[in-house]
Design an enzyme around this catalytic site. Structure first.
Site, PDB file in Angstrom:
ATOM      1  N   ALA A 330      -0.174  -0.838   8.064  1.00 23.25           N
ATOM      2  CA  ALA A 330      -0.785  -0.739   6.733  1.00 23.25           C
ATOM      3  C   ALA A 330       0.141  -0.033   5.753  1.00 23.25           C
ATOM      4  CB  ALA A 330      -2.151  -0.070   6.834  1.00 23.25           C
ATOM      5  N   SER A 331      -0.430   0.726   4.837  1.00 23.42           N
ATOM      6  CA  SER A 331       0.342   1.300   3.724  1.00 23.42           C
ATOM      7  C   SER A 331       1.284   2.421   4.132  1.00 23.42           C
ATOM      8  CB  SER A 331      -0.623   1.813   2.649  1.00 23.42           C
ATOM      9  OG  SER A 331      -1.381   0.749   2.109  1.00 23.42           O
ATOM     10  N   THR A 332       1.240   2.850   5.388  1.00 24.88           N
ATOM     11  CA  THR A 332       2.155   3.909   5.817  1.00 24.88           C
ATOM     12  C   THR A 332       3.615   3.471   5.732  1.00 24.88           C
ATOM     13  OG1 THR A 332       1.999   3.207   8.135  1.00 24.88           O
ATOM     14  CG2 THR A 332       0.443   4.890   7.382  1.00 24.88           C
ATOM     15  N   VAL A 333       3.882   2.151   5.655  1.00 26.55           N
ATOM     16  CA  VAL A 333       5.263   1.664   5.613  1.00 26.55           C
ATOM     17  C   VAL A 333       5.784   1.524   4.187  1.00 26.55           C
ATOM     18  CG1 VAL A 333       4.970   0.442   7.802  1.00 26.55           C
ATOM     19  CG2 VAL A 333       4.573  -0.773   5.652  1.00 26.55           C
ATOM     20  N   LYS A 334       4.956   1.781   3.198  1.00 28.27           N
ATOM     21  CA  LYS A 334       5.392   1.572   1.814  1.00 28.27           C
ATOM     22  C   LYS A 334       6.590   2.436   1.410  1.00 28.27           C
ATOM     23  CE  LYS A 334       0.980  -0.272   0.178  1.00 28.27           C
ATOM     24  NZ  LYS A 334      -0.269  -0.047  -0.579  1.00 28.27           N
TER      25      LYS A 334
END
Length: 640
Positions: A330-334
């Site tokens: 999810a958004s942890t890789v942004k």
């Protein structure tokens, strides 16, 4: 007259016949004596060495002696895995007389479990009568005391002590430590193939999971032996030679049991995982997978019902979620996607993008929705990370393409083994065109890339991969392998576990790393940050990134309602963070299954873990003095 004649014997002929018979007998005896003495010469002179060795083999036996298994400690020297004595009640059938009656009496006296006698009698049939056979191998201290008082009534019965592995913290460290259990057929085949079987001649147990299995060669030690003289019945008469075994080495882990217990406390009753890593060295400070199980169940052989219960538990306690749990990141890789975009020139620190409620690939009508119904308006890379704007990263992924995304994210460690020193690990999936062709026999579509931009779609990762990726981000592209081992020790030496940092990803400008980290700083410290509430009023400065991963897909016009769907279909909550901001001492990655929003549910767990690491422990109040009984206090008051 003829009838009266007397027949005369021919003594000369009889003497010749006797002589010939005697000569034949003598020659026969002479031949036999020659054969006899020839055979004696062959046995005692020519074959002396061979038969002397065979004779010694019948007289002398080599008995292997098992080494003591090494202990396991945490980073501060707290004992995590020890060897405890186990008391076994053994009977020598030859000395016991009526074995069946003695077994009945002892089972009744010590209240042993049903079936103990039957197992014992079956074992006595497979053993020689002068060898001891265990009636029961797990006597309590009370049972030992009872037998000791009555031992005189049971000739041939005695209690023997053996060392067995014991894990004093129970289920707290199971997925990191693993456990030891009885050697099975597969273990024997593997040891034989590796040329190690002889070193396990006297051992009954072997490491099965976790550190116990990975460092088996270090912990096991070297088998010793003793040469004993036996009589013709195989009974030991005396010991001729003794070579003591070499004990296994003790090992120290990087895990801090205080942090581990805190992680277990925070995850109690929930399904999920927490891992805390030192980004400079790769040392794993805590690694908790919930739910867990007690490894002591396996040491003496787990029962069928107990194992079946663990195997069929829908919460999957046997799975190490930190290294085997597969989740959409999810958004942890942004933040990592931002580094890629900056290095590829797709964005700059000042590039602005208008984030509406949806994003569409040019020339198509399909809409990819932002998590915020009305969008976020104008965004730069800092604010895009702070508010976790999906449309910003949809656009970035579309313009960069899956090939570049795969190249960069692979260097961050996704889709790769982390190298952690346990065998229980999965790689997850870092999708590519080739992967989809092999897995699904389909071509890659542009729509597939859009979901990858926010860590969804085909992308899956483990918590340890997230921790490794953020560690690389904090260290400007340098990578160190996450590891549990701190050092090994013996009586004379100790050796630190090696740390070999290498360049995982090199960018054109180190400022790109700072941009991504500042975006994570705003997540916690900015006025719009998704993690600002969880980290409010911290005495240290932290940075992080939340993530909320969909478990099931939604239709284009469908609205997510957690209360209207099954719990196992609800979103996973994720959070990655590091602290202190300027000089990180730890990186945390965590996931809570089906818990909902990452900023609301997962961020407070990360905050609590950093508090445990960075803040001094709460002072422990001294125990209150024992209160005197009322009559003593009254008597004391009456004294002058």
């Amino acid at each position: 007259m003829l009838k009266d004649r007397v027949q005369m014997r021919d003594h000369s002929a009889e003497g010749g016949l006797f002589f010939r018979r005697t000569l034949v007998a003598f020659i026969g005896m002479l031949v036999l004596m020659v054969v006899l003495f020839g055979n004696l010469y062959y046995l005692q002179i020519l074959s002396f060495d061979t038969y002397q060795t065979r004779s010694n083999d019948n007289r002398i036996r080599v008995v292997p002696v098992a080494p003591t298994r090494g202990l396991i400690y945490d980073t501060n020297g707290v004992l995590l895995a020890e060897n405890r004595p186990v008391y076994s009640l053994e009977i020598v059938p030859e000395e016991a007389g009526d074995v069946a009656k003695m077994a009945d009496d002892l089972v009744a006296l010590l209240e042993l479990p049903p079936g103990t006698k039957e197992k014992f009698l079956a074992e006595t049939k497979r053993q020689r009568r002068f060898k001891p056979v265990a009636l029961y191998e797990k006597l309590s201290e009370k049972q030992v005391a009872i037998f000791s008082l009555n031992q005189y009534r049971y000739p041939g019965a005695s209690i023997e002590a053996y060392l067995k592995r014991y894990y004093p913290f129970g289920d707290t460290l199971t997925h990191a430590l693993g456990y030891v259990s009885k050697i099975n057929t597969k273990d024997l085949e593997r040891l034989d193939a590796d040329g190690k079987l002889s070193n396990y001649a006297a051992s009954k147990d072997i490491g099965k999971q976790g550190v116990e299995k990975y460092y088996e060669d270090v912990l096991h030690g070297t088998t010793g032996y003793q040469e004993v003289e036996v009589n013709n019945r195989g009974r030991i008469v005396r010991t001729l030679k003794f070579l003591p075994p070499i004990p296994g080495k003790d090992i120290y882990l990087n895990i801090d049991i205080r942090l581990q217990l805190r992680a277990q406390q925070l995850l109690a009753g929930r399904r999920g995982a927490v891992i805390m890593v030192d980004p400079k060295t790769g040392a794993i400070l805590a690694m908790e997978s919930s739910p867990s199980y007690d490894p002591n169940l396996f040491v003496n052989g787990i029962s069928g019902p107990d194992y079946s219960g663990l195997l069929n538990d829908p919460a999957r306690p046997l799975v190490n979620r930190t290294t085997q749990g597969i989740y959409a990141p999810a958004s942890t890789v942004k933040p990592m996607m931002s580094v890629m975009g900056l290095n590829e020139g797709a964005i700059t620190p000042t590039y602005r993008y208008f984030g509406g409620p949806t994003f569409s690939i040019p020339g198509t009508t399909k809409k990819f929705r932002d998590w915020k119904k009305w969008g976020h308006g104008w965004l730069d890379v800092y604010r895009a990370i702070e508010v976790s704007a999906d449309t910003y990263f949809y656009d970035l992924a579309y313009r960069v393409g899956i090939d570049r995304i795969n190249e960069y994210m692979t260097k961050f460690g996704f889709g790769q083994y982390s190298g952690v020193d346990i065998y229980e690990e999965t790689k997850g999936v870092m999708p590519s065109r080739e992967w989809k062709r092999k897995r699904w026999h389909q071509a890659w579509f542009q729509g597939d890339t859009i979901s990858i931009g926010i860590g969804q779609g085909y992308w899956s990762a483990t918590p340890i991969q997230l921790a490794r990726g953020i560690s690389i981000l904090t260290q400007n592209g340098h990578d160190v392998t996450p590891h549990l081992l701190k050092r090994t020790t013996t009586a004379t030496s100790s050796q630190d576990a090696p740390v070999n940092p290498n360049m995982a990803l090199q960018v054109k400008d180190d400022n790109y790393w700072k941009v991504a980290r500042e975006g994570m700083w705003r997540v916690i410290n900015g006025h719009e940050g998704t993690g600002r509430r969880a980290f409010a009023n911290t005495p240290y400065v932290a940075a992080g990134k939340s993530g909320t991963a969909q478990v099931i897909g939604l239709k284009e016009n469908q609205t997510y309602n957690a209360h209207a769907i099954k719990e196992e279909h609800r979103d996973n909550a994720l959070f990655v963070s590091f602290a202190p901001y300027e000089d990180p001492k730890a990186v945390i990655a965590l996931v809570l299954e089906n818990a909902g929003g990452g900023s609301v549910n997962a961020a407070p767990v990360a905050r609590a873990m950093f508090d445990a690491l960075l803040l001094p422990p709460e002072p422990q109040l001294p125990p209150a003095p024992p209160r005197k009984p009322a009559y003593e206090q009254m008597a004391q008051e009456k004294q002058p």
